[in-house]
Scaffold this motif. Structure first.
Motif, PDB file in Angstrom:
ATOM      1  N   LYS A  24       0.830  -1.199   0.000  1.00 33.86           N
ATOM      2  CA  LYS A  24       0.000   0.000   0.000  1.00 33.86           C
ATOM      3  C   LYS A  24       0.873   1.261   0.000  1.00 33.86           C
ATOM      4  O   LYS A  24       0.509   2.291  -0.579  1.00 33.86           O
ATOM      5  N   LEU A  25       2.038   1.178   0.686  1.00 35.25           N
ATOM      6  CA  LEU A  25       2.941   2.325   0.734  1.00 35.25           C
ATOM      7  C   LEU A  25       3.811   2.434  -0.513  1.00 35.25           C
ATOM      8  O   LEU A  25       4.561   3.403  -0.667  1.00 35.25           O
ATOM      9  N   GLY A  26       3.724   1.420  -1.380  1.00 30.82           N
ATOM     10  CA  GLY A  26       4.520   1.440  -2.601  1.00 30.82           C
ATOM     11  C   GLY A  26       5.906   0.918  -2.443  1.00 30.82           C
ATOM     12  O   GLY A  26       6.753   1.106  -3.326  1.00 30.82           O
ATOM     13  N   ASN A  27       6.200   0.305  -1.338  1.00 24.92           N
ATOM     14  CA  ASN A  27       7.542  -0.215  -1.098  1.00 24.92           C
ATOM     15  C   ASN A  27       7.756  -1.611  -1.701  1.00 24.92           C
ATOM     16  O   ASN A  27       8.892  -2.065  -1.796  1.00 24.92           O
ATOM     17  N   LEU A  28       6.693  -2.278  -2.039  1.00 28.85           N
ATOM     18  CA  LEU A  28       6.794  -3.605  -2.657  1.00 28.85           C
ATOM     19  C   LEU A  28       5.959  -3.642  -3.948  1.00 28.85           C
ATOM     20  O   LEU A  28       4.933  -2.932  -4.039  1.00 28.85           O
ATOM     21  N   PRO A  29       6.409  -4.440  -4.951  1.00 26.61           N
ATOM     22  CA  PRO A  29       5.610  -4.548  -6.184  1.00 26.61           C
ATOM     23  C   PRO A  29       4.288  -5.269  -5.931  1.00 26.61           C
ATOM     24  O   PRO A  29       4.123  -5.956  -4.920  1.00 26.61           O
ATOM     25  N   GLU A  30       3.370  -5.085  -6.880  1.00 25.33           N
ATOM     26  CA  GLU A  30       2.082  -5.759  -6.756  1.00 25.33           C
ATOM     27  C   GLU A  30       2.261  -7.262  -6.709  1.00 25.33           C
ATOM     28  O   GLU A  30       3.161  -7.823  -7.347  1.00 25.33           O
ATOM     29  N   LYS A  31       1.420  -7.874  -5.939  1.00 29.82           N
ATOM     30  CA  LYS A  31       1.491  -9.332  -5.792  1.00 29.82           C
ATOM     31  C   LYS A  31       1.105  -9.998  -7.115  1.00 29.82           C
ATOM     32  O   LYS A  31       0.073  -9.654  -7.712  1.00 29.82           O
ATOM     33  N   PRO A  32       1.931 -10.927  -7.627  1.00 31.35           N
ATOM     34  CA  PRO A  32       1.577 -11.603  -8.891  1.00 31.35           C
ATOM     35  C   PRO A  32       0.330 -12.467  -8.719  1.00 31.35           C
ATOM     36  O   PRO A  32       0.066 -12.971  -7.628  1.00 31.35           O
ATOM     37  N   PRO A  33      -0.441 -12.612  -9.793  1.00 31.66           N
ATOM     38  CA  PRO A  33      -1.659 -13.443  -9.690  1.00 31.66           C
ATOM     39  C   PRO A  33      -1.313 -14.901  -9.415  1.00 31.66           C
ATOM     40  O   PRO A  33      -0.262 -15.404  -9.803  1.00 31.66           O
ATOM     41  N   VAL A  34      -2.204 -15.553  -8.740  1.00 30.18           N
ATOM     42  CA  VAL A  34      -1.996 -16.964  -8.413  1.00 30.18           C
ATOM     43  C   VAL A  34      -2.105 -17.790  -9.690  1.00 30.18           C
ATOM     44  O   VAL A  34      -3.022 -17.596 -10.504  1.00 30.18           O
ATOM     45  N   PHE A  35      -1.163 -18.688  -9.897  1.00 27.26           N
ATOM     46  CA  PHE A  35      -1.185 -19.542 -11.096  1.00 27.26           C
ATOM     47  C   PHE A  35      -2.338 -20.550 -11.019  1.00 27.26           C
ATOM     48  O   PHE A  35      -2.517 -21.224 -10.000  1.00 27.26           O
ATOM     49  N   LYS A  36      -3.106 -20.579 -12.083  1.00 29.54           N
ATOM     50  CA  LYS A  36      -4.196 -21.545 -12.169  1.00 29.54           C
ATOM     51  C   LYS A  36      -4.028 -22.348 -13.453  1.00 29.54           C
ATOM     52  O   LYS A  36      -4.043 -21.774 -14.547  1.00 29.54           O
ATOM     53  N   PRO A  37      -3.833 -23.628 -13.358  1.00 29.19           N
ATOM     54  CA  PRO A  37      -3.684 -24.436 -14.578  1.00 29.19           C
ATOM     55  C   PRO A  37      -5.000 -24.467 -15.358  1.00 29.19           C
ATOM     56  O   PRO A  37      -6.077 -24.357 -14.775  1.00 29.19           O
ATOM     57  N   PRO A  38      -4.899 -24.557 -16.680  1.00 27.03           N
ATOM     58  CA  PRO A  38      -6.135 -24.620 -17.474  1.00 27.03           C
ATOM     59  C   PRO A  38      -6.946 -25.868 -17.139  1.00 27.03           C
ATOM     60  O   PRO A  38      -6.395 -26.894 -16.716  1.00 27.03           O
ATOM     61  N   ALA A  39      -8.238 -25.744 -17.332  1.00 25.30           N
ATOM     62  CA  ALA A  39      -9.120 -26.885 -17.043  1.00 25.30           C
ATOM     63  C   ALA A  39      -8.776 -28.054 -17.958  1.00 25.30           C
ATOM     64  O   ALA A  39      -8.458 -27.874 -19.142  1.00 25.30           O
ATOM     65  N   PHE A  40      -8.844 -29.228 -17.424  1.00 26.01           N
ATOM     66  CA  PHE A  40      -8.517 -30.428 -18.201  1.00 26.01           C
ATOM     67  C   PHE A  40      -9.637 -30.755 -19.187  1.00 26.01           C
ATOM     68  O   PHE A  40     -10.818 -30.828 -18.820  1.00 26.01           O
ATOM     69  N   THR A  41      -9.250 -30.896 -20.447  1.00 26.58           N
ATOM     70  CA  THR A  41     -10.207 -31.273 -21.495  1.00 26.58           C
ATOM     71  C   THR A  41      -9.681 -32.517 -22.193  1.00 26.58           C
ATOM     72  O   THR A  41      -8.612 -32.463 -22.827  1.00 26.58           O
ATOM     73  N   PRO A  42     -10.347 -33.628 -22.060  1.00 26.88           N
ATOM     74  CA  PRO A  42      -9.840 -34.851 -22.701  1.00 26.88           C
ATOM     75  C   PRO A  42      -9.851 -34.726 -24.217  1.00 26.88           C
ATOM     76  O   PRO A  42     -10.718 -34.060 -24.799  1.00 26.88           O
ATOM     77  N   ALA A  43      -8.872 -35.333 -24.867  1.00 27.56           N
ATOM     78  CA  ALA A  43      -8.802 -35.316 -26.326  1.00 27.56           C
ATOM     79  C   ALA A  43      -9.954 -36.134 -26.906  1.00 27.56           C
ATOM     80  O   ALA A  43     -10.440 -37.081 -26.291  1.00 27.56           O
ATOM     81  N   ASP A  44     -10.358 -35.726 -28.110  1.00 27.91           N
ATOM     82  CA  ASP A  44     -11.440 -36.451 -28.780  1.00 27.91           C
ATOM     83  C   ASP A  44     -11.006 -37.873 -29.107  1.00 27.91           C
ATOM     84  O   ASP A  44      -9.900 -38.101 -29.621  1.00 27.91           O
TER      85      ASP A  44
END
Length: 253
Positions: A24-44
């Protein structure tokens, strides 16, 4: 004894209250977004897809025959569509190969085979007697036409079985029937040109009506279209014969 340092790591993406104040004081960079793996989609999986009508229609004749022995095809809906497609193919093949030869008949068969023939079928009736050369010549032409035009019904009957006391001098004779009525009569060979060729017989038969049917058009061709087809076949036959004669001439040199 050595010093041990423990590093505690929280769940990825979490931060301490102190870190939040510093951001909030600007002393640290913004927190990176949490990694979310893409949803699993089985191959046809082609084999697991439902076997619908389009899947059946895209198969070739050879592939369909292979499928008949496939133990994995137990889908009732698929089998029903498969049976329908094969039945349709069989019916179509039957239409194309409806006749295909000169059928011998007796006087007792005449009404059933000729007069009561389906209204969409043209019937060419050949009256003949064995031992008459002209009859043999015309029969050869009709047999070739019957093979070329399986949608037209060709029958042959001994003249006196068809018409009692019919004079031999009128042989050979051709009667053309359609829808239970006589549409044309040809007595003798002079109607078919000097040499009585297959093409000459075909053109004579189609002078007034589209008698010849190749089984592919559903019987809807006009007389002009049929005649044009006959002429095209005649041209192809002449060209082929000419090429064969030239090949024979070169071979003999």
């Amino acid at each position: 004894m050595g010093d041990y340092h423990f590093v505690y790591k929280d769940v990825e993406g979490t931060s301490t209250q102190w870190d939040d104040i510093q951001r909030k004081l600007g002393n640290l960079p913004e927190k990176p977004p949490v990694f979310k793996p893409p949803a699993f989609t089985p191959a046809d999986d082609e084999d697991s897809k439902p076997k619908d009508k389009s899947w059946i229609q895209n198969k070739t004749q050879e592939q369909l025959e292979d499928l008949e022995d496939d133990p994995d095809l137990d889908d009732d809906r698929f089998l029903e569509e498969y049976r329908k497609k094969r039945l349709a193919e069989m019916r179509e093949a039957t239409k194309v190969m409806r006749f295909g030869s000169v059928i011998p008949i007796s006087g007792m068969d005449f009404v059933r085979e000729v007069s009561q023939a389906s209204s969409d079928v043209w019937v060419v009736v050949f009256l003949y007697k064995d031992g008459i050369a002209e009859c043999g010549l015309l029969l050869g032409c009709l047999e070739e036409l019957a093979t070329r035009y399986p949608g037209t019904k060709f029958v042959k009957i001994i003249s006196t079985d068809c018409i009692p006391n019919y004079p031999d001098r009128n042989l050979p004779t051709i009667l053309v029937y359609n829808n239970s009525a006589v549409k044309a009569t040809y007595v003798g060979l002079h109607h078919f040109g000097r040499r009585c060729t297959t093409e000459g017989v075909a053109l004579a038969l189609c002078q007034s009506d589209p008698v010849l049917n190749d089984g592919q058009s559903g019987g809807n061709q006009s007389r002009e279209a049929v005649i044009e087809g006959v002429r095209q076949r005649f041209i192809e036959k002449v060209v082929t014969q000419h090429e064969e004669d030239n090949d024979d001439a070169y071979s003999s040199d």
